[in-house]
Design a protein around this motif. Structure first.
Motif, short mmCIF file in Angstrom:
data_model
loop_
_atom_site.label_atom_id
_atom_site.label_comp_id
_atom_site.label_asym_id
_atom_site.label_seq_id
_atom_site.Cartn_x
_atom_site.Cartn_y
_atom_site.Cartn_z
N CYS A 96 0.81 -1.23 0.00
CA CYS A 96 0.00 0.00 0.00
C CYS A 96 0.85 1.28 0.00
O CYS A 96 0.30 2.38 -0.05
CB CYS A 96 -0.96 0.01 1.18
SG CYS A 96 -0.16 0.36 2.76
N GLY A 97 2.18 1.15 0.06
CA GLY A 97 3.03 2.34 -0.05
C GLY A 97 3.23 3.11 1.24
O GLY A 97 3.82 4.19 1.23
N ARG A 98 2.74 2.61 2.36
CA ARG A 98 2.92 3.30 3.65
C ARG A 98 4.40 3.35 4.03
O ARG A 98 5.11 2.35 3.87
CB ARG A 98 2.11 2.55 4.70
CG ARG A 98 2.63 2.66 6.10
CD ARG A 98 1.84 3.63 6.92
NE ARG A 98 2.43 3.80 8.23
CZ ARG A 98 1.77 4.21 9.30
NH1 ARG A 98 0.49 4.47 9.20
NH2 ARG A 98 2.36 4.37 10.44
N LEU A 99 4.86 4.49 4.53
CA LEU A 99 6.25 4.61 4.95
C LEU A 99 6.46 3.76 6.20
O LEU A 99 5.77 3.96 7.21
CB LEU A 99 6.57 6.08 5.25
CG LEU A 99 8.03 6.37 5.58
CD1 LEU A 99 8.89 6.29 4.32
CD2 LEU A 99 8.19 7.74 6.22
N LEU A 100 7.37 2.80 6.13
CA LEU A 100 7.59 1.91 7.28
C LEU A 100 8.82 2.34 8.08
O LEU A 100 8.87 2.15 9.28
CB LEU A 100 7.75 0.46 6.81
CG LEU A 100 6.50 -0.16 6.18
CD1 LEU A 100 6.80 -1.56 5.66
CD2 LEU A 100 5.34 -0.21 7.16
N ARG A 139 -4.93 7.75 4.54
CA ARG A 139 -3.76 8.38 5.18
C ARG A 139 -3.82 9.89 5.01
O ARG A 139 -3.51 10.64 5.93
CB ARG A 139 -2.47 7.85 4.53
CG ARG A 139 -2.04 6.51 5.05
CD ARG A 139 -0.57 6.29 4.77
NE ARG A 139 -0.30 6.06 3.37
CZ ARG A 139 -0.34 4.87 2.77
NH1 ARG A 139 -0.65 3.80 3.47
NH2 ARG A 139 -0.08 4.74 1.50
N PHE A 140 -4.26 10.34 3.81
CA PHE A 140 -4.33 11.78 3.53
C PHE A 140 -5.32 12.47 4.47
O PHE A 140 -4.97 13.45 5.13
CB PHE A 140 -4.71 12.00 2.06
CG PHE A 140 -5.00 13.43 1.72
CD1 PHE A 140 -3.97 14.36 1.65
CD2 PHE A 140 -6.30 13.86 1.50
CE1 PHE A 140 -4.23 15.69 1.36
CE2 PHE A 140 -6.57 15.18 1.21
CZ PHE A 140 -5.53 16.10 1.13
N ILE A 141 -6.55 11.94 4.58
CA ILE A 141 -7.55 12.62 5.41
C ILE A 141 -7.19 12.53 6.89
O ILE A 141 -7.49 13.41 7.67
CB ILE A 141 -9.00 12.12 5.17
CG1 ILE A 141 -9.12 10.61 5.38
CG2 ILE A 141 -9.50 12.53 3.81
CD1 ILE A 141 -10.56 10.12 5.30
N ASP A 142 -6.48 11.48 7.27
CA ASP A 142 -6.04 11.36 8.66
C ASP A 142 -5.00 12.44 8.98
O ASP A 142 -4.99 13.02 10.05
CB ASP A 142 -5.46 9.95 8.88
CG ASP A 142 -5.16 9.70 10.35
OD1 ASP A 142 -5.91 10.21 11.19
OD2 ASP A 142 -4.17 9.00 10.64
N THR A 143 -4.12 12.72 8.00
CA THR A 143 -3.05 13.70 8.21
C THR A 143 -3.57 15.13 8.22
O THR A 143 -3.18 15.94 9.06
CB THR A 143 -1.98 13.55 7.10
OG1 THR A 143 -1.64 12.18 7.00
CG2 THR A 143 -0.74 14.36 7.40
N VAL A 144 -4.47 15.46 7.28
CA VAL A 144 -4.87 16.87 7.13
C VAL A 144 -6.06 17.24 8.03
O VAL A 144 -6.39 18.42 8.15
CB VAL A 144 -5.23 17.23 5.67
CG1 VAL A 144 -4.04 17.03 4.76
CG2 VAL A 144 -6.43 16.44 5.16
N GLY A 145 -6.68 16.24 8.67
CA GLY A 145 -7.93 16.46 9.42
C GLY A 145 -7.87 17.57 10.44
O GLY A 145 -8.79 18.40 10.52
N SER A 146 -6.78 17.64 11.22
CA SER A 146 -6.76 18.62 12.31
C SER A 146 -6.66 20.06 11.80
O SER A 146 -6.94 21.00 12.54
CB SER A 146 -5.62 18.30 13.27
OG SER A 146 -4.43 18.15 12.56
N TRP A 147 -6.26 20.26 10.51
CA TRP A 147 -6.13 21.62 9.97
C TRP A 147 -7.46 22.34 9.87
O TRP A 147 -7.50 23.57 9.73
CB TRP A 147 -5.43 21.57 8.61
CG TRP A 147 -3.96 21.41 8.80
CD1 TRP A 147 -3.28 20.24 8.86
CD2 TRP A 147 -3.00 22.45 9.05
NE1 TRP A 147 -1.95 20.48 9.12
CE2 TRP A 147 -1.75 21.83 9.23
CE3 TRP A 147 -3.08 23.84 9.12
CZ2 TRP A 147 -0.60 22.55 9.49
CZ3 TRP A 147 -1.93 24.56 9.37
CH2 TRP A 147 -0.70 23.91 9.55
#
Ligand SMILES: [Zn+2]
Ligand SMILES: [Zn+2]
Length: 424
Positions: free
Chosen positions: A35-39, A358-366
């Motif tokens: 899935c391309g997640r940074l490990l 992953r995108f919506i989890d990262t930008v959500g708090s903005w």
């Protein structure tokens, strides 16, 4: 052998695939093969750099709290705003829950996060390891709720809006806030979670004793063979254990071990439904009322964006439009899409769905920018009938949407999307 295997085998937190992590060279990173997640990132192995930067951020945060951030002057009267002024402003206007939220996100959590991070990294550096797993787990949980950088952008937006009507000055506290935020963001780029986790010891007091490292299976007494079992990854520290340990505490961080987050689907669905319901009043009701020479103007989220555009503040209008209107809608619709696809056991666009999660989890708090802008304006614009800002009921509904959707991405387990087509 056991140690080498523990270091090499990892389970992707987003798709659940168990894979071997290659030995990384300097400045190299490793991604999940599915899935391309940074490990593992380029900061792997660093402890001193994040420790020094986090300590710097913590020390600069103290003058940023004590000294005033901004001052405004209008018709001979002046007002000054501290980091805590927005909290007391909202509290006195009768928005107590909002005041608590702003106080937690901008003041309490940044101090708590930085102090605990400095303590854990300093303890690692000095060779002390006791209770660090539990502390570091809570530090990582606190990260999305610590919003110093978002508050700073909120201050920029408030400053730009104020400059249109009154004279505004940035005071020493404001410069310190910028420096503390910069040091914090740098510290986060230098912090590799896996490095900290792998330095921590495993407690061998679990009910199932040995075998949490390399034996992914159980012994069948009747057939006298080893039956391959599923590996469970701890949702906090990503330690791999055997599925026999499901329900017990993680030997490294103390989190409850489950194959998948319990009731993830139902809780996320309930939070998304509540988010959709509150999205209507959040956009329909005014979030801020501005008084100028006796003339009242109520702003909803969209009229706030239009006002920024009207005043040629295009970059700020774009930021507020994306953060306040696009991101909450993307989160609600995106999570609905993920829940429905999981329900239908759809194998389509799994990688795209996981990346989007992953995108919506990262930008959500903005999305909290508008809440912080309102808190600063309410604290500063208090010149009676000449110029005044008052928070509106829409602000509470909007903050509730943001918090509900943030909880929804936390409770959702992206691995369910990958399990569904396999019929698990
Ligand atoms: Zn993956
Ligand atoms: Zn753990």
């Amino acid at each position: 052998m056991a140690t080498a295997e523990r270091q090499a085998r990892v389970a992707c937190p987003d798709c659940g695939l168990v894979q071997r992590l290659p030995a990384l060279r300097r400045r190299h990173s490793a991604e999940c093969g599915r899935c391309g997640r940074l490990l593992a990132g380029p900061a792997t192995g660093k402890v001193d750099a994040p420790l020094a930067l986090a300590l710097t951020a913590l020390l600069i945060l103290i003058p940023a709290t004590i000294e005033p951030l901004l001052s405004v002057a209008s018709h001979g009267a002046a007002r000054t705003c501290w980091l805590a002024s927005g909290i007391s402003g909202l509290w006195h206007e009768g928005f107590e829950p909002l005041a608590v939220i702003v106080g937690a996100f901008c003041l309490a959590f940044p101090y708590l996060y930085l102090a605990a991070l400095v303590a854990v990294l300093a303890a690692l550096r000095l060779g002390a390891r006791a209770h660090l797993g539990w502390t570091f787990r809570w530090i990582m949980r606190l990260r999305p709720w610590m919003m110093l950088e978002i508050f700073l952008v909120g201050c920029f937006v408030a400053y730009s809006r104020l400059r249109l009507v009154v004279g505004v000055d940035v005071l020493p506290g404001g410069w310190c806030l910028m420096a503390a935020t910069a040091a914090l963001l740098l510290a986060l780029t230098q912090l590799d979670e896996r490095t900290v986790w792998e330095a921590l010891p495993l407690r061998s007091t679990t009910p199932h004793g040995r075998g949490h490292i390399s034996r992914f299976g159980r012994w069948d007494r009747r057939k006298h063979v080893r039956v391959p079992g599923r590996a469970i990854a701890c949702t906090a520290c990503e330690l791999l254990v055997t599925d026999a340990q499901a329900g017990s505490a993680c030997p490294r961080c103390g989190a409850a071990l489950y194959h998948r987050k319990p009731y993830a689907f139902r809780i996320t669905a309930a939070l998304v439904a509540a988010g959709f319901l509150l999205y209507v009043p959040a956009n329909a009701l005014p979030i801020l009322t501005l008084v100028s020479f006796g003339h009242e103007q109520s702003n909803t989220i969209i009229t706030g964006v239009l006002e920024l555009m009207h005043n040629q503040l295009w970059p700020l209008a774009a930021i507020v439009f994306l953060a306040s209107i696009v991101v909450p809608l993307l989160k609600l619709c995106g999570l609905t899409w993920m829940l429905l696809a999981t329900l239908q056991r759809s194998p389509r666009r799994l990688v795209a769905r996981t990346r989007f999660f992953r995108f919506i989890d990262t930008v959500g708090s903005w999305s909290n920018i508008d809440v912080f802008v309102a808190s600063v304006l309410v604290a500063l614009l208090q010149f009676g009938a000449i110029a005044q800002a008052r928070a509106g009921a829409g602000l509470t509904a909007f903050a509730a949407v943001v918090i509900l959707t943030m909880f929804a991405t936390r409770t959702f387990d992206a691995r369910l999307m990958w399990d569904a087509p396999e019929g698990e």
